[in-house]
Each structure stands twice: as C-alpha cells, then as structure tokens.
Design a protein around this motif. Structure first.
Motif, PDB file in Angstrom:
ATOM      1  N   ALA A 158       0.840  -1.207   0.000  1.00  0.00           N
ATOM      2  CA  ALA A 158       0.000   0.000   0.000  1.00  0.00           C
ATOM      3  C   ALA A 158       0.872   1.253   0.000  1.00  0.00           C
ATOM      4  O   ALA A 158       0.594   2.209  -0.735  1.00  0.00           O
ATOM      5  CB  ALA A 158      -0.942  -0.002   1.201  1.00  0.00           C
ATOM      6  N   MET A 159       1.934   1.256   0.800  1.00  0.00           N
ATOM      7  CA  MET A 159       2.813   2.420   0.835  1.00  0.00           C
ATOM      8  C   MET A 159       3.568   2.544  -0.493  1.00  0.00           C
ATOM      9  O   MET A 159       3.678   3.645  -1.044  1.00  0.00           O
ATOM     10  CB  MET A 159       3.788   2.334   2.006  1.00  0.00           C
ATOM     11  N   ALA A 160       4.043   1.435  -1.014  1.00  0.00           N
ATOM     12  CA  ALA A 160       4.738   1.462  -2.305  1.00  0.00           C
ATOM     13  C   ALA A 160       3.796   1.944  -3.402  1.00  0.00           C
ATOM     14  O   ALA A 160       4.181   2.757  -4.248  1.00  0.00           O
ATOM     15  CB  ALA A 160       5.297   0.082  -2.632  1.00  0.00           C
ATOM     16  N   ASP A 161       2.575   1.451  -3.395  1.00  0.00           N
ATOM     17  CA  ASP A 161       1.600   1.880  -4.408  1.00  0.00           C
ATOM     18  C   ASP A 161       1.333   3.378  -4.313  1.00  0.00           C
ATOM     19  O   ASP A 161       1.174   4.055  -5.331  1.00  0.00           O
ATOM     20  CB  ASP A 161       0.293   1.098  -4.273  1.00  0.00           C
ATOM     21  N   CYS A 162       1.289   3.910  -3.115  1.00  0.00           N
ATOM     22  CA  CYS A 162       1.135   5.356  -2.931  1.00  0.00           C
ATOM     23  C   CYS A 162       2.300   6.096  -3.572  1.00  0.00           C
ATOM     24  O   CYS A 162       2.104   6.988  -4.395  1.00  0.00           O
ATOM     25  CB  CYS A 162       1.052   5.689  -1.442  1.00  0.00           C
ATOM     26  N   PHE A 163       3.515   5.692  -3.224  1.00  0.00           N
ATOM     27  CA  PHE A 163       4.707   6.356  -3.753  1.00  0.00           C
ATOM     28  C   PHE A 163       4.795   6.246  -5.272  1.00  0.00           C
ATOM     29  O   PHE A 163       5.293   7.142  -5.933  1.00  0.00           O
ATOM     30  CB  PHE A 163       5.974   5.775  -3.132  1.00  0.00           C
ATOM     31  N   LEU A 164       4.316   5.125  -5.810  1.00  0.00           N
ATOM     32  CA  LEU A 164       4.441   4.867  -7.246  1.00  0.00           C
ATOM     33  C   LEU A 164       3.202   5.296  -8.033  1.00  0.00           C
ATOM     34  O   LEU A 164       3.072   4.957  -9.210  1.00  0.00           O
ATOM     35  CB  LEU A 164       4.733   3.385  -7.468  1.00  0.00           C
ATOM     36  N   ASP A 165       2.303   6.025  -7.386  1.00  0.00           N
ATOM     37  CA  ASP A 165       1.085   6.536  -8.030  1.00  0.00           C
ATOM     38  C   ASP A 165       0.194   5.428  -8.582  1.00  0.00           C
ATOM     39  O   ASP A 165      -0.497   5.605  -9.580  1.00  0.00           O
ATOM     40  CB  ASP A 165       1.431   7.533  -9.156  1.00  0.00           C
ATOM     41  N   ARG A 166       0.190   4.276  -7.897  1.00  0.00           N
ATOM     42  CA  ARG A 166      -0.651   3.150  -8.307  1.00  0.00           C
ATOM     43  C   ARG A 166      -1.820   2.948  -7.355  1.00  0.00           C
ATOM     44  O   ARG A 166      -2.665   2.092  -7.592  1.00  0.00           O
ATOM     45  CB  ARG A 166       0.161   1.854  -8.353  1.00  0.00           C
ATOM     46  N   GLY A 167      -1.830   3.701  -6.264  1.00  0.00           N
ATOM     47  CA  GLY A 167      -2.889   3.543  -5.283  1.00  0.00           C
ATOM     48  C   GLY A 167      -3.048   4.806  -4.467  1.00  0.00           C
ATOM     49  O   GLY A 167      -2.281   5.760  -4.605  1.00  0.00           O
ATOM     50  N   SER A 168      -4.045   4.785  -3.609  1.00  0.00           N
ATOM     51  CA  SER A 168      -4.304   5.956  -2.780  1.00  0.00           C
ATOM     52  C   SER A 168      -3.274   6.039  -1.655  1.00  0.00           C
ATOM     53  O   SER A 168      -2.594   5.068  -1.345  1.00  0.00           O
ATOM     54  CB  SER A 168      -5.717   5.893  -2.192  1.00  0.00           C
ATOM     55  N   CYS A 169      -3.182   7.199  -1.073  1.00  0.00           N
ATOM     56  CA  CYS A 169      -2.229   7.456   0.011  1.00  0.00           C
ATOM     57  C   CYS A 169      -2.985   7.836   1.274  1.00  0.00           C
ATOM     58  O   CYS A 169      -3.882   8.673   1.218  1.00  0.00           O
ATOM     59  CB  CYS A 169      -1.307   8.615  -0.355  1.00  0.00           C
ATOM     60  N   ASP A 170      -2.593   7.228   2.389  1.00  0.00           N
ATOM     61  CA  ASP A 170      -3.118   7.743   3.649  1.00  0.00           C
ATOM     62  C   ASP A 170      -2.286   8.972   4.015  1.00  0.00           C
ATOM     63  O   ASP A 170      -1.323   9.322   3.328  1.00  0.00           O
ATOM     64  CB  ASP A 170      -3.117   6.665   4.745  1.00  0.00           C
ATOM     65  N   ASP A 171      -2.655   9.634   5.083  1.00  0.00           N
ATOM     66  CA  ASP A 171      -1.988  10.894   5.446  1.00  0.00           C
ATOM     67  C   ASP A 171      -0.489  10.707   5.710  1.00  0.00           C
ATOM     68  O   ASP A 171       0.328  11.540   5.311  1.00  0.00           O
ATOM     69  CB  ASP A 171      -2.649  11.518   6.680  1.00  0.00           C
ATOM     70  N   VAL A 172      -0.134   9.616   6.374  1.00  0.00           N
ATOM     71  CA  VAL A 172       1.271   9.378   6.707  1.00  0.00           C
ATOM     72  C   VAL A 172       2.084   9.104   5.448  1.00  0.00           C
ATOM     73  O   VAL A 172       3.141   9.703   5.228  1.00  0.00           O
ATOM     74  CB  VAL A 172       1.410   8.217   7.722  1.00  0.00           C
ATOM     75  N   ALA A 173       1.589   8.218   4.606  1.00  0.00           N
ATOM     76  CA  ALA A 173       2.310   7.903   3.364  1.00  0.00           C
ATOM     77  C   ALA A 173       2.442   9.158   2.496  1.00  0.00           C
ATOM     78  O   ALA A 173       3.498   9.399   1.898  1.00  0.00           O
ATOM     79  CB  ALA A 173       1.599   6.792   2.602  1.00  0.00           C
ATOM     80  N   MET A 174       1.397   9.965   2.453  1.00  0.00           N
ATOM     81  CA  MET A 174       1.453  11.189   1.652  1.00  0.00           C
ATOM     82  C   MET A 174       2.492  12.159   2.195  1.00  0.00           C
ATOM     83  O   MET A 174       3.208  12.803   1.423  1.00  0.00           O
ATOM     84  CB  MET A 174       0.082  11.864   1.601  1.00  0.00           C
ATOM     85  N   SER A 175       2.620  12.243   3.514  1.00  0.00           N
ATOM     86  CA  SER A 175       3.613  13.159   4.078  1.00  0.00           C
ATOM     87  C   SER A 175       5.025  12.728   3.694  1.00  0.00           C
ATOM     88  O   SER A 175       5.881  13.571   3.424  1.00  0.00           O
ATOM     89  CB  SER A 175       3.466  13.273   5.595  1.00  0.00           C
ATOM     90  N   PHE A 176       5.261  11.431   3.642  1.00  0.00           N
ATOM     91  CA  PHE A 176       6.577  10.943   3.221  1.00  0.00           C
ATOM     92  C   PHE A 176       6.755  11.080   1.711  1.00  0.00           C
ATOM     93  O   PHE A 176       7.837  11.438   1.242  1.00  0.00           O
ATOM     94  CB  PHE A 176       6.789   9.494   3.657  1.00  0.00           C
ATOM     95  N   LYS A 177       5.708  10.805   0.964  1.00  0.00           N
ATOM     96  CA  LYS A 177       5.790  10.894  -0.500  1.00  0.00           C
ATOM     97  C   LYS A 177       6.198  12.302  -0.947  1.00  0.00           C
ATOM     98  O   LYS A 177       6.963  12.458  -1.903  1.00  0.00           O
ATOM     99  CB  LYS A 177       4.447  10.519  -1.124  1.00  0.00           C
ATOM    100  N   LYS A 178       5.719  13.297  -0.230  1.00  0.00           N
ATOM    101  CA  LYS A 178       6.031  14.688  -0.589  1.00  0.00           C
ATOM    102  C   LYS A 178       7.522  15.005  -0.476  1.00  0.00           C
ATOM    103  O   LYS A 178       8.027  15.857  -1.195  1.00  0.00           O
ATOM    104  CB  LYS A 178       5.244  15.655   0.296  1.00  0.00           C
ATOM    105  N   ILE A 179       8.219  14.322   0.426  1.00  0.00           N
ATOM    106  CA  ILE A 179       9.630  14.656   0.640  1.00  0.00           C
ATOM    107  C   ILE A 179      10.593  13.684  -0.046  1.00  0.00           C
ATOM    108  O   ILE A 179      11.800  13.934  -0.061  1.00  0.00           O
ATOM    109  CB  ILE A 179       9.962  14.759   2.142  1.00  0.00           C
ATOM    110  N   VAL A 180      10.079  12.594  -0.604  1.00  0.00           N
ATOM    111  CA  VAL A 180      10.961  11.597  -1.216  1.00  0.00           C
ATOM    112  C   VAL A 180      11.858  12.196  -2.305  1.00  0.00           C
ATOM    113  O   VAL A 180      13.082  12.008  -2.268  1.00  0.00           O
ATOM    114  CB  VAL A 180      10.165  10.381  -1.748  1.00  0.00           C
ATOM    115  N   PRO A 181      11.317  12.918  -3.286  1.00  0.00           N
ATOM    116  CA  PRO A 181      12.214  13.430  -4.343  1.00  0.00           C
ATOM    117  C   PRO A 181      13.344  14.306  -3.800  1.00  0.00           C
ATOM    118  O   PRO A 181      14.509  14.124  -4.159  1.00  0.00           O
ATOM    119  CB  PRO A 181      11.280  14.235  -5.252  1.00  0.00           C
ATOM    120  N   ASP A 182      13.012  15.229  -2.909  1.00  0.00           N
ATOM    121  CA  ASP A 182      14.026  16.116  -2.347  1.00  0.00           C
ATOM    122  C   ASP A 182      15.023  15.346  -1.493  1.00  0.00           C
ATOM    123  O   ASP A 182      16.223  15.598  -1.560  1.00  0.00           O
ATOM    124  CB  ASP A 182      13.363  17.215  -1.516  1.00  0.00           C
TER     125      ASP A 182
END
Length: 122
Positions: free
Chosen positions: A42-66
């Motif tokens: 689920a977390m991988a799918d969030c990061f890879l734009d294949r699934g929805s993100c919960d609030d925690v996964a989204m907070s991490f996804k926002k900082i991954v590229p930087d």
C-alpha cells in the motif's frame, strides 16, 4: 569586504542545511509496515502513483524526491532510519516495487549511490 560577503553566504548555506523535514510522522513503526506485505505494498503503491495514500504515506511521499536528490540532508536520524528500513524492506519483500521506486525517483541513477550511503547504518 569580500570576506564578509563570503562568510555571510556560507553561514546562510549552513543555516538552510539545518532545515529538517517535519517530525510529525517520525513515530511510524516502519518495521511493522515492511513486515506486513499488504501495508508495504500500500505504501509502495502510494509512492508509485498506483494507489491511494493515507496521510502518513502522503507526508513521506512529498519529501521523497528532495530527500533522494539531497542525500537526505534535511532528514533527522529517525527519518534516515525510517527510509533505510523502508528501502531494505522493499528490496527483501517486494523487489519489483524496490526497482520501480528507484527508477521513479532517480531514473538516471544520478543520486542513488550517495543517497544509499547517507542512510546506511540507520
């Protein structure tokens, strides 16, 4: 005068480098996430734009590229531990997602080695 300007620029650069990411989700039990394949996917799918993100996964996804591009310079030790645990968990439990994650966030392998070195041991 040039020395004063140089010192000001260096000081400003050092001050910016201490601007850490938010610690709001640092209490995430990443070991529990990587040991549960459903949660990990689920977390991988969030990061890879294949699934929805919960609030925690989204907070991490926002900082991954930087964080990858800057070798996690703005990560605190807890965040380095979280990302290291996540990356290792992906590699062990979902190798295809691990490869997809790295290709998405570092498609030219420009930052990968230095990033992995920066989080190693955490």
């Amino acid at each position: 005068m040039k020395i004063i300007v140089l010192l000001a620029v260096v000081g400003a650069a050092l001050a910016v480098s201490n601007d850490y990411y938010t610690t709001a989700d640092d209490d995430l039990d990443m070991k529990a996430v990587v040991s549960d394949l459903v949660k990990l996917k689920a977390m991988a799918d969030c990061f890879l734009d294949r699934g929805s993100c919960d609030d925690v996964a989204m907070s991490f996804k926002k900082i991954v590229p930087d964080s990858i591009e800057t070798m996690c310079m703005r990560c605190n030790d807890v965040q380095k531990h979280l990302v290291n645990t996540f990356i290792k968990g992906l590699l062990s439990n979902a190798p295809h997602d691990h490869d997809s994650f790295l290709k998405k966030f570092d498609p030219y392998e420009k930052y990968r080695t230095k990033f992995m070195e920066a989080i190693k041991g955490f």
